[in-house]
Design a protein around this motif. Structure first.
Motif, short mmCIF file in Angstrom:
data_model
loop_
_atom_site.label_atom_id
_atom_site.label_comp_id
_atom_site.label_asym_id
_atom_site.label_seq_id
_atom_site.Cartn_x
_atom_site.Cartn_y
_atom_site.Cartn_z
N TYR A 275 0.69 9.48 6.42
CA TYR A 275 0.05 8.53 5.51
C TYR A 275 0.46 7.11 5.84
O TYR A 275 -0.38 6.21 5.93
N VAL A 276 1.75 6.88 6.02
CA VAL A 276 2.24 5.52 6.27
C VAL A 276 1.64 4.97 7.55
O VAL A 276 1.15 3.83 7.58
N LEU A 277 1.63 5.76 8.60
CA LEU A 277 1.07 5.32 9.87
C LEU A 277 -0.43 5.02 9.76
O LEU A 277 -0.89 3.92 10.10
N GLN A 278 -1.19 5.99 9.26
CA GLN A 278 -2.65 5.83 9.22
C GLN A 278 -3.10 4.73 8.25
O GLN A 278 -4.01 3.98 8.55
N SER A 279 -2.46 4.64 7.10
CA SER A 279 -2.86 3.61 6.14
C SER A 279 -2.47 2.21 6.62
O SER A 279 -3.18 1.23 6.36
N THR A 280 -1.36 2.10 7.37
CA THR A 280 -0.97 0.81 7.94
C THR A 280 -1.97 0.38 9.01
O THR A 280 -2.44 -0.76 9.01
N ILE A 281 -2.32 1.31 9.90
CA ILE A 281 -3.32 1.00 10.94
C ILE A 281 -4.64 0.60 10.30
O ILE A 281 -5.28 -0.37 10.72
N ASP A 282 -5.05 1.34 9.28
CA ASP A 282 -6.30 1.04 8.59
C ASP A 282 -6.27 -0.36 7.97
O ASP A 282 -7.22 -1.13 8.09
N ALA A 283 -5.18 -0.70 7.31
CA ALA A 283 -5.06 -2.00 6.64
C ALA A 283 -5.07 -3.16 7.63
O ALA A 283 -5.75 -4.17 7.41
N VAL A 284 -4.32 -3.02 8.74
CA VAL A 284 -4.26 -4.14 9.70
C VAL A 284 -5.55 -4.26 10.51
O VAL A 284 -5.83 -5.32 11.06
N SER A 285 -6.33 -3.20 10.57
CA SER A 285 -7.61 -3.29 11.28
C SER A 285 -8.67 -3.97 10.42
O SER A 285 -9.66 -4.48 10.94
N LYS A 286 -8.46 -4.00 9.11
CA LYS A 286 -9.45 -4.59 8.19
C LYS A 286 -9.06 -5.99 7.72
O LYS A 286 -9.92 -6.72 7.24
N ASN A 287 -7.78 -6.35 7.80
CA ASN A 287 -7.30 -7.64 7.29
C ASN A 287 -6.30 -8.25 8.26
O ASN A 287 -5.63 -7.54 8.99
N LYS A 288 -6.19 -9.56 8.19
CA LYS A 288 -5.21 -10.27 9.02
C LYS A 288 -3.96 -10.54 8.19
O LYS A 288 -4.04 -11.08 7.10
N TYR A 289 -2.81 -10.13 8.71
CA TYR A 289 -1.53 -10.35 8.05
C TYR A 289 -0.62 -11.15 8.97
O TYR A 289 -0.66 -10.99 10.19
N ILE B 170 0.82 -1.21 0.00
CA ILE B 170 0.00 0.00 0.00
C ILE B 170 0.86 1.27 0.00
O ILE B 170 0.37 2.36 0.30
N ALA B 171 2.12 1.14 -0.35
CA ALA B 171 3.04 2.29 -0.38
C ALA B 171 2.63 3.28 -1.46
O ALA B 171 2.09 2.90 -2.49
N LEU B 172 2.92 4.55 -1.19
CA LEU B 172 2.71 5.61 -2.18
C LEU B 172 4.01 6.39 -2.34
O LEU B 172 4.66 6.73 -1.35
N ARG B 173 4.35 6.69 -3.57
CA ARG B 173 5.55 7.46 -3.87
C ARG B 173 5.47 8.83 -3.20
O ARG B 173 4.48 9.53 -3.30
N GLY B 174 6.49 9.19 -2.44
CA GLY B 174 6.54 10.50 -1.82
C GLY B 174 5.75 10.64 -0.53
O GLY B 174 5.64 11.73 0.01
#
Length: 108
Positions: free
Chosen positions: A43-57, A34-38
């Protein structure tokens, strides 16, 4: 193994793919990148939290961006997809140009 990767340019790579692609292709892991250039820290913190709260990794790998990157959300239509990323140096340059432009307008 189900892996989540996030970060900025270093996670996306250039021609030939990035290291998350290597994990997926050569090692057979299911990788969600889910990385974004620049992108900046917010963004990295919030999108990581969002992703791990919705899916199991099984594994989450994050390469944190430089400390001076700033995320500015331009609008609130889609979370994380409407960020504009600036480094501290870019912000300072934009401020200087804005001040110069304002001075020019006031002198006319």
């Amino acid at each position: 193994m189900k892996i989540l990767t996030n970060g900025a340019c270093s996670v996306l790579g250039d021609v030939g793919g990035a290291w998350p692609d290597v994990l997926a292709y050569y090692h057979g892991h299911e990788v969600t990148n889910i990385a974004l250039r620049g992108s900046g820290f917010d963004y990295v913190l919030q999108s990581t939290i969002d992703a791990v709260s919705k899916n199991k990794y099984d594994l989450v790998l994050v390469m944190w961006p430089e400390w001076d990157r700033v995320d500015v959300q331009l609008n609130n239509i889609q979370p994380y997809e409407n960020f504009y990323h600036l480094s501290k140096n870019q912000i300072e340059l934009a401020d200087r140009r804005s001040e110069e432009h304002t001075s020019e307008l006031q002198s006319h």
